[in-house]
Write a protein that holds these residues in place. Structure first.
Motif, PDB file in Angstrom:
ATOM      1  N   VAL A 150      -7.828  16.185  -7.028  1.00  0.00           N
ATOM      2  CA  VAL A 150      -8.269  16.181  -8.486  1.00  0.00           C
ATOM      3  C   VAL A 150      -7.657  17.202  -9.243  1.00  0.00           C
ATOM      4  N   VAL A 151      -7.315  18.516  -8.587  1.00  0.00           N
ATOM      5  CA  VAL A 151      -6.546  19.212  -9.212  1.00  0.00           C
ATOM      6  C   VAL A 151      -5.109  19.050  -9.262  1.00  0.00           C
ATOM      7  N   ALA A 152      -4.318  18.101  -8.682  1.00  0.00           N
ATOM      8  CA  ALA A 152      -3.078  17.850  -8.515  1.00  0.00           C
ATOM      9  C   ALA A 152      -2.608  16.982  -9.620  1.00  0.00           C
ATOM     10  N   ASP A 153      -1.471  17.180 -10.138  1.00  0.00           N
ATOM     11  CA  ASP A 153      -0.589  16.495 -10.902  1.00  0.00           C
ATOM     12  C   ASP A 153      -0.041  15.256 -10.304  1.00  0.00           C
ATOM     13  N   ARG A 154       0.333  15.410  -8.967  1.00  0.00           N
ATOM     14  CA  ARG A 154       0.694  14.067  -8.208  1.00  0.00           C
ATOM     15  C   ARG A 154       0.275  14.213  -6.792  1.00  0.00           C
ATOM     16  N   ARG A 155      -0.091  13.248  -6.308  1.00  0.00           N
ATOM     17  CA  ARG A 155      -0.650  12.944  -5.011  1.00  0.00           C
ATOM     18  C   ARG A 155      -0.197  12.164  -4.032  1.00  0.00           C
ATOM     19  N   ILE A 156       0.055  12.431  -2.856  1.00  0.00           N
ATOM     20  CA  ILE A 156       1.048  11.895  -1.976  1.00  0.00           C
ATOM     21  C   ILE A 156       0.044  11.679  -0.745  1.00  0.00           C
ATOM     22  N   THR A 157       0.025  10.116  -0.271  1.00  0.00           N
ATOM     23  CA  THR A 157      -0.695  10.012   0.853  1.00  0.00           C
ATOM     24  C   THR A 157       0.271   9.122   1.723  1.00  0.00           C
ATOM     25  N   ASP A 158      -0.019   8.875   3.035  1.00  0.00           N
ATOM     26  CA  ASP A 158       0.722   7.842   3.936  1.00  0.00           C
ATOM     27  C   ASP A 158      -0.155   6.805   4.655  1.00  0.00           C
ATOM     28  N   ALA A 159       0.026   5.613   4.085  1.00  0.00           N
ATOM     29  CA  ALA A 159      -0.602   4.443   4.587  1.00  0.00           C
ATOM     30  C   ALA A 159      -0.417   4.343   6.073  1.00  0.00           C
ATOM     31  N   ALA A 160       0.511   4.672   6.366  1.00  0.00           N
ATOM     32  CA  ALA A 160       1.098   4.341   7.727  1.00  0.00           C
ATOM     33  C   ALA A 160       0.261   5.374   8.685  1.00  0.00           C
ATOM     34  N   GLN A 161      -0.407   6.285   8.577  1.00  0.00           N
ATOM     35  CA  GLN A 161      -1.183   7.016   9.407  1.00  0.00           C
ATOM     36  C   GLN A 161      -2.581   6.579   9.355  1.00  0.00           C
ATOM     37  N   ALA A 162      -2.991   5.418   8.726  1.00  0.00           N
ATOM     38  CA  ALA A 162      -4.395   5.009   8.784  1.00  0.00           C
ATOM     39  C   ALA A 162      -4.517   3.888  10.023  1.00  0.00           C
ATOM     40  N   ILE A 163      -5.647   3.785  10.410  1.00  0.00           N
ATOM     41  CA  ILE A 163      -5.945   2.857  11.489  1.00  0.00           C
ATOM     42  C   ILE A 163      -5.474   1.572  11.066  1.00  0.00           C
ATOM     43  N   ASN A 164      -5.884   1.061   9.967  1.00  0.00           N
ATOM     44  CA  ASN A 164      -5.212  -0.264   9.722  1.00  0.00           C
ATOM     45  C   ASN A 164      -4.408   0.007   8.194  1.00  0.00           C
ATOM     46  N   PRO A 165      -2.966   0.067   8.318  1.00  0.00           N
ATOM     47  CA  PRO A 165      -2.554   0.415   7.151  1.00  0.00           C
ATOM     48  C   PRO A 165      -2.364  -0.484   6.042  1.00  0.00           C
ATOM     49  N   ILE A 166      -2.526  -2.040   6.084  1.00  0.00           N
ATOM     50  CA  ILE A 166      -2.671  -2.937   5.074  1.00  0.00           C
ATOM     51  C   ILE A 166      -4.035  -2.492   4.338  1.00  0.00           C
ATOM     52  N   ASP A 167      -5.014  -2.288   5.103  1.00  0.00           N
ATOM     53  CA  ASP A 167      -6.362  -2.115   4.454  1.00  0.00           C
ATOM     54  C   ASP A 167      -6.047  -0.740   3.555  1.00  0.00           C
ATOM     55  N   ALA A 168      -5.508   0.215   4.433  1.00  0.00           N
ATOM     56  CA  ALA A 168      -5.189   1.456   3.611  1.00  0.00           C
ATOM     57  C   ALA A 168      -4.442   1.222   2.306  1.00  0.00           C
ATOM     58  N   LEU A 169      -3.424   0.430   1.966  1.00  0.00           N
ATOM     59  CA  LEU A 169      -2.812   0.103   0.801  1.00  0.00           C
ATOM     60  C   LEU A 169      -3.881  -0.596  -0.222  1.00  0.00           C
ATOM     61  N   ARG A 170      -4.731  -1.522   0.498  1.00  0.00           N
ATOM     62  CA  ARG A 170      -5.694  -2.053  -0.751  1.00  0.00           C
ATOM     63  C   ARG A 170      -6.843  -0.867  -1.228  1.00  0.00           C
ATOM     64  N   GLN A 171      -6.946   0.195  -0.179  1.00  0.00           N
ATOM     65  CA  GLN A 171      -7.880   1.206  -0.628  1.00  0.00           C
ATOM     66  C   GLN A 171      -7.251   1.867  -1.841  1.00  0.00           C
TER      67      GLN A 171
END
Length: 347
Positions: free
Chosen positions: A137-158
């Motif tokens: 919340v405090v960040a101006d930019r937020r970087i995630t990595d869907a490839a590290q999720a158990i289900n990357p495609i579901d992570a993109l939907r999230q």
């Protein structure tokens, strides 16, 4: 390097100020504060990537390692490095245990560099809701990595459901070289693209975003041709209205570019180090509208770039509630006298 074990946030702030003075202001011109949220097993990997990124973007690096949140007693261990093994930056690596790990902002907030942007990068499974983590919340930019999720495609939907302007994902960053080569193919022609096919594994998030980008840019419905022979995106094929075929196929660190009526060309298409991908995202601190459009086309959720950029923190305790102590067994041989009020009457 200064090591502080079982310390407090105030001691970390004092030690960082003292180390800066002794180093002679090595990193006085910092462009941003980079907060890295990482699991213990990936700390060295995250440090190596942040070191590469900091070489291009001088920053204060705050690494937050959360461990054992159910531990009864909280503890904070910290390492402070100024101009050392982590490159030309000020770095604080904080390992937080117990309930303190759920309130990392109490230690991180006093360490933010005044009047510079804040970027938070999760080098771990992406959070389901960024608003549940104050460091997002405090960040101006937020970087995630869907490839590290158990289900990357579901992570993109999230990511689309939770999107706010300023969000991005390293799965998007990884297709920058692909997008550059595909866009460059049309520098010498104005032929309209009528169809597109992407060959990739079904669970490849970079392929999903590539399809979304082609759909958003070209107004078509690209198809995914699933392959199990390759671990990542293999090729992109475009069909133009004038009958031309444009095919870009990756083979190791090179790409073969084919176009109807032209000789094949070999172009570089290397997989970049994680630090280079992170550095690319640190180049811009405004919202990435092209990413929002690609993510929207990928997931079918519209209006992502119209959402408010400001997030409001929503506290959610991830630890399960503790069960109450079991009542005493009935039929005990011990006798229990009734409780007596101060005046002598039983209650």
């Amino acid at each position: 390097m200064i090591g502080l074990w079982d310390t407090t946030g105030n001691e970390v702030v004092k030690a960082l100020a003292a180390e800066r003075r002794s180093a002679g202001g090595v990193a006085s011109g910092m462009a941003l504060t980079l907060i890295v949220v990482v699991d213990e097993k990936r700390v060295r990997e995250a440090e190596a990537a942040a070191t590469i990124a900091a070489a291009a973007h001088p920053c204060r690096l705050l690494v937050v390692v959360r461990s054992d949140v159910e531990r009864e007693q909280s503890r904070l261990d910290a390492e402070i490095v100024v101009g050392g093994r982590l490159g030309p930056c000020e770095a604080v690596v904080m390992r937080m245990y117990g309930r303190l790990a759920l309130h990392a902002e109490s230690v991180v907030m006093p360490l933010l560099v005044p009047d510079v942007p804040v970027v938070t990068w999760w080098h771990s499974e992406p959070p389901s809701q960024i608003a549940n983590d104050f460091l997002g919340v405090v960040a101006d930019r937020r970087i995630t990595d869907a490839a590290q999720a158990i289900n990357p495609i579901d992570a993109l939907r999230q990511r689309a459901q939770d999107y706010a302007p300023g969000d991005t994902d390293l799965a998007w960053t990884r297709i920058t070289p692909w997008r550059t080569l595909v866009a460059g193919a049309f520098d010498t022609t104005a032929a309209r693209v009528t169809d597109a096919t992407v060959v990739a594994p079904k669970a490849d998030p970079t392929a999903a975003l590539m399809i979304g980008w082609l759909a958003a840019r070209l107004g078509i419905k690209p198809r995914l041709q699933e392959t199990t022979e390759h671990a990542r995106m293999r090729s992109v094929e475009l069909l133009c209205a004038n009958g031309d075929h444009v095919v870009l196929t990756r083979e190791n660190n090179m790409a073969t570019f084919e176009r109807t009526g032209q000789a094949e060309r070999q172009l570089p298409l290397t997989r970049r180090p994680l630090g280079d991908e992170l550095a690319e995202e640190l180049r811009r601190l405004d919202a990435d509208q092209v990413y929002a459009e690609a993510l929207s086309a990928t997931t079918g959720l519209g209006g992502l770039d119209l959402r408010p950029a400001q997030r409001v923190h929503i506290w959610k305790d991830p630890t399960p509630p503790r069960r109450p102590a079991a009542p005493a067994a009935s039929g005990s041989s011990k006798s229990h006298a009734p409780a007596t009020a101060p005046g002598g009457s039983a209650k």
